[in-house]
Design a protein around this motif. Structure first.
Motif, short mmCIF file in Angstrom:
data_model
loop_
_atom_site.label_atom_id
_atom_site.label_comp_id
_atom_site.label_asym_id
_atom_site.label_seq_id
_atom_site.Cartn_x
_atom_site.Cartn_y
_atom_site.Cartn_z
N LYS A 93 0.83 -1.20 0.00
CA LYS A 93 0.00 0.00 0.00
C LYS A 93 0.87 1.25 0.00
O LYS A 93 0.59 2.22 -0.73
CB LYS A 93 -0.92 0.00 1.22
CG LYS A 93 -2.09 -0.97 1.13
CD LYS A 93 -2.96 -0.87 2.37
CE LYS A 93 -4.16 -1.81 2.27
NZ LYS A 93 -5.02 -1.73 3.49
N THR A 94 1.92 1.23 0.84
CA THR A 94 2.83 2.38 0.89
C THR A 94 3.52 2.59 -0.44
O THR A 94 3.62 3.72 -0.95
CB THR A 94 3.88 2.17 2.00
OG1 THR A 94 3.21 1.98 3.26
CG2 THR A 94 4.81 3.36 2.10
N ASP A 95 4.01 1.47 -1.03
CA ASP A 95 4.67 1.57 -2.34
C ASP A 95 3.70 2.07 -3.40
O ASP A 95 4.07 2.87 -4.27
CB ASP A 95 5.23 0.20 -2.75
CG ASP A 95 6.39 -0.23 -1.86
OD1 ASP A 95 6.93 0.64 -1.15
OD2 ASP A 95 6.74 -1.42 -1.88
N LEU A 96 2.44 1.60 -3.34
CA LEU A 96 1.44 2.03 -4.31
C LEU A 96 1.16 3.52 -4.17
O LEU A 96 1.06 4.24 -5.17
CB LEU A 96 0.15 1.22 -4.13
CG LEU A 96 -1.01 1.57 -5.07
CD1 LEU A 96 -0.60 1.36 -6.52
CD2 LEU A 96 -2.25 0.76 -4.72
N ALA A 97 1.04 3.98 -2.92
CA ALA A 97 0.79 5.41 -2.70
C ALA A 97 1.97 6.24 -3.22
O ALA A 97 1.78 7.27 -3.88
CB ALA A 97 0.56 5.68 -1.21
N ALA A 98 3.20 5.77 -2.93
CA ALA A 98 4.38 6.48 -3.42
C ALA A 98 4.43 6.47 -4.94
O ALA A 98 4.78 7.47 -5.58
CB ALA A 98 5.65 5.85 -2.84
N TRP A 99 4.07 5.33 -5.53
CA TRP A 99 4.06 5.23 -7.00
C TRP A 99 3.03 6.18 -7.59
O TRP A 99 3.29 6.82 -8.62
CB TRP A 99 3.75 3.79 -7.41
CG TRP A 99 3.64 3.63 -8.89
CD1 TRP A 99 4.64 3.49 -9.80
CD2 TRP A 99 2.42 3.61 -9.65
NE1 TRP A 99 4.14 3.38 -11.07
CE2 TRP A 99 2.77 3.46 -11.02
CE3 TRP A 99 1.07 3.72 -9.32
CZ2 TRP A 99 1.83 3.39 -12.03
CZ3 TRP A 99 0.13 3.65 -10.34
CH2 TRP A 99 0.51 3.50 -11.67
N LYS A 100 1.85 6.28 -6.95
CA LYS A 100 0.82 7.20 -7.45
C LYS A 100 1.32 8.64 -7.39
O LYS A 100 1.11 9.41 -8.33
CB LYS A 100 -0.45 7.04 -6.63
CG LYS A 100 -1.22 5.76 -6.93
CD LYS A 100 -2.50 5.69 -6.12
CE LYS A 100 -3.30 4.45 -6.45
NZ LYS A 100 -4.56 4.36 -5.65
N VAL A 101 1.98 9.00 -6.27
CA VAL A 101 2.52 10.36 -6.15
C VAL A 101 3.58 10.59 -7.22
O VAL A 101 3.58 11.63 -7.90
CB VAL A 101 3.11 10.57 -4.74
CG1 VAL A 101 3.85 11.91 -4.67
CG2 VAL A 101 2.01 10.52 -3.69
#
Length: 202
Positions: free
Chosen positions: A102-110
């Motif tokens: 989830k953290t990686d996905l949020a960072a990827w989205k940013v």
């Protein structure tokens, strides 16, 4: 008399012997019955002992089965507890992995949003530069055209002065009265206006 007495004695003894034989027979019958009862009792005792031994063996077997079941139950309980502990550990690892994803996905989205914004900015700059390039190309073409027109105009002026006669030149030197001077000034003004029109503007 003696003969009669001797004859009576065997008969008396015989009569006395008969009850003794009867008693002995009864004793023998009683002994036989007792023996049979004893044998029957011994048989019953043997049967009871065999039944007791069989019951004891069954009890022992059942006790062994109960002990085995208790042991198996304890082993199954330990295995179940181990499986539950492993399942909890696996669930914890999976939960941690999910949080990391989830953290990686949020960072990827940013990051993706930032890249999209940069790409949009670069595209706008590229379009602006392209438009500026087109504008500069047009300005260069216009400047080249104006320069060519200015050169052509300069050549026309040279040709005009080249054809200008000496008499016209003398007439033009007359102060304030020569008509040719006025024409020349008008001609110069026209050429000046044309040169101003052909001037390259930034």
């Amino acid at each position: 008399m003696a003969l009669g007495l001797s004859a009576v004695l065997p008969v008396s003894l015989l009569c006395a012997a008969e009850p003794a034989n009867a008693v002995e027979g009864r004793l023998r019958d009683s002994l036989r019955a007792t023996t049979l009862q004893l044998r029957d009792a011994q048989t019953q005792v043997s049967n009871l002992q065999a039944a007791q031994a069989d019951s004891d063996q069954k009890i022992k077997d059942q006790a062994a089965q109960v002990a085995a079941l208790i042991k198996q139950g304890a082993a199954d309980r330990d295995a179940a507890q181990k499986t539950i502990a492993e399942a909890k550990e696996l669930a914890a690892r999976q939960a941690a992995e999910i949080e990391r994803l989830k953290t990686d996905l949020a960072a990827w989205k940013v990051s993706r949003q930032q890249i999209a914004e940069v790409a949009e900015t670069k595209e706008a700059e590229r379009a602006k530069l392209e438009a500026r390039g087109i504008e500069l190309d047009r300005q260069v073409e216009d400047q080249q055209r104006k320069n060519a027109a200015a050169i052509k105009l300069g050549l026309e002026i040279l040709q005009r002065y080249e054809k200008f006669s000496l008499g016209e030149a003398l007439t033009a030197r007359e102060p304030f009265v020569g008509t040719t001077r006025v024409k020349l000034q008008n001609l110069i003004q026209d050429y000046q206006d044309k040169l101003i029109d052909q001037t390259i503007k930034p």
